[in-house]
Enzyme design. Structure first.
Site, PDB file in Angstrom:
ATOM      1  N   CYS A 148      27.964 -10.539-108.588  1.00 26.96           N
ATOM      2  CA  CYS A 148      27.326 -11.274-107.528  1.00 26.96           C
ATOM      3  C   CYS A 148      28.975 -11.812-106.874  1.00 26.96           C
ATOM      4  O   CYS A 148      29.403 -12.840-107.380  1.00 26.96           O
ATOM      5  CB  CYS A 148      26.925 -12.361-108.300  1.00 26.96           C
ATOM      6  SG  CYS A 148      26.493 -13.876-106.609  1.00 26.96           S
ATOM      7  N   CYS A 151      28.718 -15.791-105.851  1.00 27.95           N
ATOM      8  CA  CYS A 151      28.354 -16.322-106.886  1.00 27.95           C
ATOM      9  C   CYS A 151      30.046 -16.824-107.902  1.00 27.95           C
ATOM     10  O   CYS A 151      29.998 -17.694-107.657  1.00 27.95           O
ATOM     11  CB  CYS A 151      27.850 -16.026-107.975  1.00 27.95           C
ATOM     12  SG  CYS A 151      25.950 -15.477-107.442  1.00 27.95           S
ATOM     13  N   ASP A 152      30.789 -15.347-107.902  1.00 32.95           N
ATOM     14  CA  ASP A 152      31.669 -16.128-108.304  1.00 32.95           C
ATOM     15  C   ASP A 152      33.107 -15.115-108.408  1.00 32.95           C
ATOM     16  O   ASP A 152      34.103 -16.135-108.904  1.00 32.95           O
ATOM     17  CB  ASP A 152      31.802 -14.552-110.160  1.00 32.95           C
ATOM     18  CG  ASP A 152      29.674 -15.027-111.108  1.00 32.95           C
ATOM     19  OD1 ASP A 152      30.177 -15.666-111.249  1.00 32.95           O
ATOM     20  OD2 ASP A 152      29.568 -13.498-112.054  1.00 32.95           O
TER      21      ASP A 152
END
Ligand SMILES: Cc1cc2nc3c(=O)[nH]c(=O)nc-3n(C[C@H](O)[C@H](O)[C@H](O)COP(=O)(O)OP(=O)(O)OC[C@H]3O[C@@H](n4cnc5c(N)ncnc54)[C@H](O)[C@@H]3O)c2cc1C
Length: 369
Positions: A148, A151-152
């Site tokens: 992701c 997300c990261d």
């Protein structure tokens, strides 16, 4: 042995951000929801608490200015749902029957009937199954390997680094393009010499000076160390079989997601990948009384906050439905639990016996005179 029978107004499937938010809302509305969750299973990628249980820093969930660990966030979600009286059951569901209301759910020990069902079973990222990909301590998952970018990607470990994205579809192009905001360079490793991505996504990636393509290239292993996390990948040219070590600081596996919807095949409308179709105006599926929220119906945003947001929507939709109020369906019509259909132009109500009455307040008032 006979099964225990349970009956609830609201049954929720899944305890990720979507399911637990739906539980908080319906529990506070005194609907005494039953939340059923699949047990932890590494192969099926299920875990009580959902996908955030397998991550570390969550920096983008509002309300936590210093960030929060994924599992800690989910413990808070669960405590809040428990506080208002949610009942939890951790078990596999072996079958569902959505053809009549109340709906029926079978487990090995229970026969559950539900006046409304909120599906929040999420989606699982597809993984390659190569060495080094698994979660720490078995691999570098969470320590340089991710599925992701949103997300990261912004995490310090990936900033100004050389990263590898694996895949050749829209997901890979989107992840690679997003990562160029932070990374020094992004290499897209793809097994073929052509992409599967849509033309527009390809063009965006080709035009991005920070993206480079590694064609006909399979990633056989993710390399690294306990101290530094990912340090490289082992690449193989699928035509010549030549192998080489390619240094990088992060790997994003971007080969798609699989929504957890096998249970509902043939009963609920899905897209070609298996995401549940919901009304654009509510979380209603094509079966009145069945609602879906979170990643199981969202192939686009896939974030904890959007999952929680649609979990709230599903709860309010279920509450409305149980209060005999109309809920917008994917067809554009609105339906009530009594089987009344309000046409998509809002002009008429079709009664369960097929008769049609106007939905115009003035005409209704007039008809009473
Ligand atoms: C490694 C990683 C890091 C991430 N980091 C972030 C981040 O930093 N910020 C962010 O916003 N998002 C992040 N995400 C995305 C976020 O986790 C998801 O968008 C979010 O968890 C979706 O919530 P959900 O409730 O829809 O589903 P999930 O969290 O997937 O929960 C689904 C639930 O359903 C259960 N389930 C599955 N099948 C069944 C079944 N048949 N019966 C009953 N229950 C079932 C599962 O056990 C689970 O409890 C990350 C995802 C991953 C994988």
């Amino acid at each position: 042995m006979s099964k225990e029978a349970l009956h609830r107004d609201v049954v929720i499937l899944g305890s990720g951000p979507a399911g637990l938010t739906a539980a908080i809302y319906t529990a506070r509305a005194n609907l005494k929801p039953l939340l059923i969750d699949a047990p932890a299973d590494a192969e099926k990628q299920t875990a009580p608490g959902g996908q955030l249980m397998i991550t570390t820093d969550v920096e983008n969930y509002p309300g936590f200015s210093d960030g929060i660990q994924g599992p800690d966030l989910m413990i808070e979600f669960r405590r809040q749902a428990e506080r208002f009286g949610t009942d939890f059951l951790e078990t596999w569901i072996s079958g569902v029957d959505l053809s009549n209301r109340p709906f029926t759910l079978h487990t090995s020990d229970h026969l559950i009937s539900a006046e409304t069902l909120i599906i929040a079973t999420g989606a699982a990222a597809k993984w390659l199954g190569i060495p080094g990909e698994a979660k720490v301590p078995f691999g570098f998952g969470g320590h340089g390997v991710s599925a992701c970018a949103t997300c990261d990607g912004p995490l310090p470990a990936f900033r100004n680094q050389e990263l590898v994205v694996i895949g050749g579809g829209d997901t890979a192009m989107e992840e690679a393009t997003f990562l160029t905001r932070y990374a020094a360079r992004v290499f897209v490793a793809h097994r073929r010499e052509k992409l599967r991505a849509s033309k527009i996504m390809q063009q965006k990636a080709f035009n991005n000076p920070k993206i480079e393509f590694l064609w006909n290239t399979a990633v056989d292993e993710i390399l690294g160390s306990k101290e530094h996390g990912v340090t490289g990948v082992s690449l193989r040219n699928v035509k010549s079989n030549d192998q080489r070590v390619f240094p990088c600081s992060g790997v994003f596996v971007a080969i798609g997601h699989k929504p957890n919807t096998d249970l509902f095949k043939g009963q609920l409308e899905m897209d070609e990948i298996g995401y549940l179709r919901t009304s654009g105006h509510s979380t209603a599926t094509n079966v009145p009384g069945v609602f879906a929220c979170g990643d199981v119906q969202d192939s686009v945003y896939r974030q904890a906050v959007t999952a929680a947001g649609t979990g709230c929507m599903a709860a309010i939709d279920a509450e409305r439905f149980l209060d005999h109020l109309p809920v917008a369906m994917p067809s554009g019509e609105e339906v009530t639990d009594a089987g009344e259909h309000i046409t998509s132009d809002h002009r008429a109500i079709i009664e369960p016996d097929g008769s049609m009455i106007p939905n115009n307040p003035e005409q209704l008032v007039g008809s009473e005179d």
